[in-house]
Write an enzyme that holds these catalytic residues in place. Structure first.
Site, short mmCIF file in Angstrom:
data_model
loop_
_atom_site.label_atom_id
_atom_site.label_comp_id
_atom_site.label_asym_id
_atom_site.label_seq_id
_atom_site.Cartn_x
_atom_site.Cartn_y
_atom_site.Cartn_z
N HIS A 195 26.36 -20.58 41.72
CA HIS A 195 25.15 -20.72 40.89
C HIS A 195 24.57 -22.14 41.04
O HIS A 195 23.36 -22.31 41.24
CB HIS A 195 25.52 -20.41 39.43
CG HIS A 195 24.41 -20.58 38.44
ND1 HIS A 195 23.95 -19.54 37.66
CD2 HIS A 195 23.67 -21.67 38.09
CE1 HIS A 195 22.97 -19.99 36.89
NE2 HIS A 195 22.78 -21.28 37.12
N GLU A 196 25.45 -23.15 40.95
CA GLU A 196 24.96 -24.53 41.01
C GLU A 196 24.45 -24.89 42.40
O GLU A 196 23.44 -25.58 42.54
CB GLU A 196 26.05 -25.50 40.56
CG GLU A 196 26.55 -25.30 39.13
CD GLU A 196 25.43 -25.16 38.11
OE1 GLU A 196 24.36 -25.78 38.28
OE2 GLU A 196 25.61 -24.40 37.13
N CYS B 6 21.80 -19.87 32.32
CA CYS B 6 21.36 -21.08 33.01
C CYS B 6 20.66 -21.97 32.00
O CYS B 6 19.82 -21.49 31.23
CB CYS B 6 20.40 -20.69 34.14
SG CYS B 6 19.80 -22.10 35.09
N HIS C 69 20.99 -23.79 43.02
CA HIS C 69 19.96 -24.67 42.47
C HIS C 69 19.49 -25.70 43.50
O HIS C 69 18.34 -26.15 43.46
CB HIS C 69 20.49 -25.42 41.25
CG HIS C 69 20.36 -24.66 39.96
ND1 HIS C 69 19.15 -24.22 39.46
CD2 HIS C 69 21.30 -24.28 39.05
CE1 HIS C 69 19.36 -23.59 38.30
NE2 HIS C 69 20.65 -23.60 38.03
ZN ZN Z 1 21.46 -22.73 36.41
#
Ligand code: ZN
Length: 179
Positions: free
Chosen positions: A146-147, A104, A150
């Site tokens: 993953h995004e 990340c 966020h």
């Molecule tokens: Zn990330």
């Protein structure tokens, strides 16, 4: 074009729930130039994805490489084009969970193994305002998950089953990159 400063773990923006972008704002020049800057920033730091909170904008938006490009026989594989996804929503299409390495840009030089659903449906809007509805598998699915995490203030550490695999980048390259 601009390279934006990336928020690092510990910055409160990375733990906030980001707010949706109103459809009327999809084509706003400020949003379009933010997307351009996010693409430049992601490329500059060799990322495969970047979410708006990572550049201190608490908006439901990310850019990422979401295709696995197959090379034509005898040719160099084309560079996959990153896309922007506005207001993404994800549903898992399988109960199959795959564990693989993630890093990340907000947690520099660290890698760890993260369990994720193998196949997902990603819905949202493109930067032109059109509806996106993609079925993603394996690595592109991992990037989208993953995004999108966020945007809910979730970092990949939060998804790890154990911290045993946590590794600095040098040690990752030396001992684990072949996995
Ligand atoms: Zn990330």
């Amino acid at each position: 074009m601009a390279i934006l400063k990336v928020a690092r773990m510990g910055h409160p923006v990375l733990r906030m729930k980001a707010r949706p972008i109103a459809p009327a704002d999809f084509k706003h020049p400020a949003l379009q130039s933010l997307i351009d800057d996010m693409l430049d920033t992601m490329a500059e730091y060799h990322g495969v994805g970047l979410a708006a909170p990572q550049i201190h904008e608490s908006l439901r938006l990310f850019v990422g490489i979401l295709e696995s490009v197959k090379p034509e026989p005898g040719k160099e594989p084309p560079e996959p084009e990153p896309i922007a996804v506005i207001n993404p929503e994800i549903t898992a299409l399988t109960e199959e969970i795959i564990e693989d390495w993630e890093g990340c840009l907000s947690i520099p030089d660290i890698r760890g193994r993260v369990p994720r659903p193998r196949e997902i449906r990603l819905r949202g809007f493109s930067r032109e305002g059109g509806r996106l509805d993609l079925t993603l598998r394996d690595f592109p699915a991992r990037v989208a998950l993953h995004e999108t995490d966020h945007l809910d203030g979730v970092l990949f550490f939060d998804r790890m089953r154990t911290f045993e695999s946590l590794t600095f980048l040098d040690e990752y390259s030396r001992y684990h990159a072949k996995d």
